[in-house]
Write a protein that holds these residues in place. Structure first.
Motif, PDB file in Angstrom:
ATOM      1  N   LEU A  74      22.788  56.794  50.001  1.00  0.00           N
ATOM      2  CA  LEU A  74      22.925  57.382  51.338  1.00  0.00           C
ATOM      3  C   LEU A  74      24.380  57.625  51.713  1.00  0.00           C
ATOM      4  CD1 LEU A  74      20.349  55.157  53.270  1.00  0.00           C
ATOM      5  CD2 LEU A  74      19.965  57.421  52.286  1.00  0.00           C
ATOM      6  N   LEU A  75      25.287  56.990  50.996  1.00  0.00           N
ATOM      7  CA  LEU A  75      26.702  57.046  51.357  1.00  0.00           C
ATOM      8  C   LEU A  75      27.397  58.223  50.679  1.00  0.00           C
ATOM      9  CD1 LEU A  75      27.421  53.224  51.163  1.00  0.00           C
ATOM     10  CD2 LEU A  75      27.073  54.600  53.212  1.00  0.00           C
ATOM     11  N   LYS A  76      27.205  59.393  51.260  1.00  0.00           N
ATOM     12  CA  LYS A  76      27.844  60.617  50.781  1.00  0.00           C
ATOM     13  C   LYS A  76      28.376  61.359  51.992  1.00  0.00           C
ATOM     14  CE  LYS A  76      24.929  61.073  46.783  1.00  0.00           C
ATOM     15  NZ  LYS A  76      23.562  61.276  46.451  1.00  0.00           N
ATOM     16  N   GLY A  77      29.601  61.817  51.904  1.00  0.00           N
ATOM     17  CA  GLY A  77      30.191  62.525  53.029  1.00  0.00           C
ATOM     18  C   GLY A  77      30.576  61.563  54.128  1.00  0.00           C
ATOM     19  N   PRO A  78      30.897  62.104  55.310  1.00  0.00           N
ATOM     20  CA  PRO A  78      31.290  61.220  56.422  1.00  0.00           C
ATOM     21  C   PRO A  78      30.093  60.388  56.874  1.00  0.00           C
ATOM     22  CG  PRO A  78      31.524  63.542  57.018  1.00  0.00           C
ATOM     23  CD  PRO A  78      30.978  63.502  55.651  1.00  0.00           C
ATOM     24  N   SER A  79      30.214  59.083  56.745  1.00  0.00           N
ATOM     25  CA  SER A  79      29.089  58.194  57.051  1.00  0.00           C
ATOM     26  C   SER A  79      29.490  57.126  58.052  1.00  0.00           C
ATOM     27  CB  SER A  79      28.594  57.492  55.782  1.00  0.00           C
ATOM     28  OG  SER A  79      28.206  58.418  54.809  1.00  0.00           O
ATOM     29  N   ALA A  80      28.526  56.763  58.860  1.00  0.00           N
ATOM     30  CA  ALA A  80      28.666  55.622  59.763  1.00  0.00           C
ATOM     31  C   ALA A  80      27.358  54.847  59.679  1.00  0.00           C
ATOM     32  CB  ALA A  80      28.930  56.079  61.188  1.00  0.00           C
ATOM     33  N   ILE A  81      27.438  53.543  59.872  1.00  0.00           N
ATOM     34  CA  ILE A  81      26.248  52.706  59.753  1.00  0.00           C
ATOM     35  C   ILE A  81      26.007  51.972  61.059  1.00  0.00           C
ATOM     36  CG2 ILE A  81      25.152  50.803  58.514  1.00  0.00           C
ATOM     37  CD1 ILE A  81      26.922  51.446  56.138  1.00  0.00           C
ATOM     38  N   ALA A  82      24.761  52.040  61.523  1.00  0.00           N
ATOM     39  CA  ALA A  82      24.328  51.246  62.675  1.00  0.00           C
ATOM     40  C   ALA A  82      23.609  50.027  62.111  1.00  0.00           C
ATOM     41  CB  ALA A  82      23.410  52.056  63.574  1.00  0.00           C
ATOM     42  N   PHE A  83      24.194  48.865  62.295  1.00  0.00           N
ATOM     43  CA  PHE A  83      23.595  47.619  61.828  1.00  0.00           C
ATOM     44  C   PHE A  83      22.770  47.025  62.949  1.00  0.00           C
ATOM     45  CE2 PHE A  83      27.464  47.828  59.192  1.00  0.00           C
ATOM     46  CZ  PHE A  83      26.917  47.652  57.927  1.00  0.00           C
ATOM     47  N   GLY A  84      21.547  46.619  62.641  1.00  0.00           N
ATOM     48  CA  GLY A  84      20.690  45.933  63.602  1.00  0.00           C
ATOM     49  C   GLY A  84      20.584  44.475  63.234  1.00  0.00           C
ATOM     50  N   PHE A  85      21.040  43.597  64.123  1.00  0.00           N
ATOM     51  CA  PHE A  85      21.044  42.164  63.828  1.00  0.00           C
ATOM     52  C   PHE A  85      19.863  41.437  64.458  1.00  0.00           C
ATOM     53  CE2 PHE A  85      25.523  43.551  63.815  1.00  0.00           C
ATOM     54  CZ  PHE A  85      25.803  43.317  62.485  1.00  0.00           C
ATOM     55  N   GLY A  86      19.211  42.046  65.433  1.00  0.00           N
ATOM     56  CA  GLY A  86      18.080  41.414  66.105  1.00  0.00           C
ATOM     57  C   GLY A  86      16.793  42.135  65.747  1.00  0.00           C
ATOM     58  N   ASP A  87      16.362  42.986  66.638  1.00  0.00           N
ATOM     59  CA  ASP A  87      15.148  43.768  66.447  1.00  0.00           C
ATOM     60  C   ASP A  87      15.373  44.814  65.353  1.00  0.00           C
ATOM     61  OD1 ASP A  87      12.694  44.975  66.726  1.00  0.00           O
ATOM     62  OD2 ASP A  87      13.083  45.811  68.705  1.00  0.00           O
ATOM     63  N   GLU A  88      14.440  44.931  64.436  1.00  0.00           N
ATOM     64  CA  GLU A  88      14.588  45.841  63.300  1.00  0.00           C
ATOM     65  C   GLU A  88      14.592  47.314  63.698  1.00  0.00           C
ATOM     66  OE1 GLU A  88      12.664  43.202  63.358  1.00  0.00           O
ATOM     67  OE2 GLU A  88      12.971  42.056  61.525  1.00  0.00           O
ATOM     68  N   VAL A  89      13.976  47.661  64.813  1.00  0.00           N
ATOM     69  CA  VAL A  89      13.882  49.076  65.185  1.00  0.00           C
ATOM     70  C   VAL A  89      14.886  49.496  66.255  1.00  0.00           C
ATOM     71  CG1 VAL A  89      11.454  49.248  64.526  1.00  0.00           C
ATOM     72  CG2 VAL A  89      12.031  48.704  66.874  1.00  0.00           C
ATOM     73  N   ALA A  90      15.580  48.542  66.865  1.00  0.00           N
ATOM     74  CA  ALA A  90      16.479  48.857  67.981  1.00  0.00           C
ATOM     75  C   ALA A  90      17.585  49.818  67.565  1.00  0.00           C
ATOM     76  CB  ALA A  90      17.064  47.578  68.563  1.00  0.00           C
TER      77      ALA A  90
END
Length: 172
Positions: A74-90
């Motif tokens: 998934l890490l191709k081009g300009p990437s940013a990651i949203a990490f979820g530490f509590g609820d899996e869908v938040a």
């Protein structure tokens, strides 16, 4: 600070996020202003999530040996990651809503429980109800039969009381 030390610091920060996260949603952040990214970060932080613009190479190195090794494609081009530490869908919900509102960026994919999700599956993840909503539905389902029994018993008792009252009135 040397470049090598800076890179090692970033790798450690990513590794820590990977170890603590339940889900990682990868996005293409092209077109966002600094203010928009800050706004998204604040929304995510309210729900125990984080948003980090990544250096793909460092992120790939940090993901080795974690539950998020599958993130590499998934890490191709300009990437940013949203990490979820509590609820899996938040994290997926907030990012998806933000993308719809801003009409910029896109969800590239996600990793949940070590499983790689493509863009469509990650968007479906965003449409799932949260844990709180699921708990409420389960409790509603559990309470429904009990409520039905209570109403049925009350109905029988009310009918009995009305019948006794009618008999008492006719005899009086």
């Amino acid at each position: 600070m040397t470049t090598k030390a800076f890179k090692n610091e970033k790798i450690e920060a990513f590794k820590k996020s990977f170890e603590n996260a339940k889900v990682a949603v990868v996005t293409d952040y092209r077109g966002y202003s600094v203010e928009e990214i800050t706004d998204l970060r604040r929304k995510l932080q309210k729900e125990n999530c984080d948003y980090t613009v990544t250096k793909n190479t460092l992120c790939k190195i940090a993901s080795k040996g974690t539950n998020f090794e599958a993130i590499e494609p998934l890490l191709k081009g300009p990437s940013a990651i949203a990490f979820g530490f509590g609820d899996e869908v938040a994290a997926a919900k907030i990012v998806s809503k933000f993308i719809k509102e801003s009409k910029k960026g896109e969800i590239v994919g996600a990793v949940l429980d070590g499983n790689l999700l493509d863009a469509e599956e990650a968007k479906k993840l965003a449409n799932l109800p949260s844990k709180e909503e699921l708990y409420a539905k389960i409790l509603g389902s559990i309470n429904s039969p009990a409520s039905g029994i209570v109403y049925s018993i009350n109905g029988v008792m009310s009918a009995l009381v009305r019948a006794i009252d009618a008999v008492a009135k006719t005899k009086a």
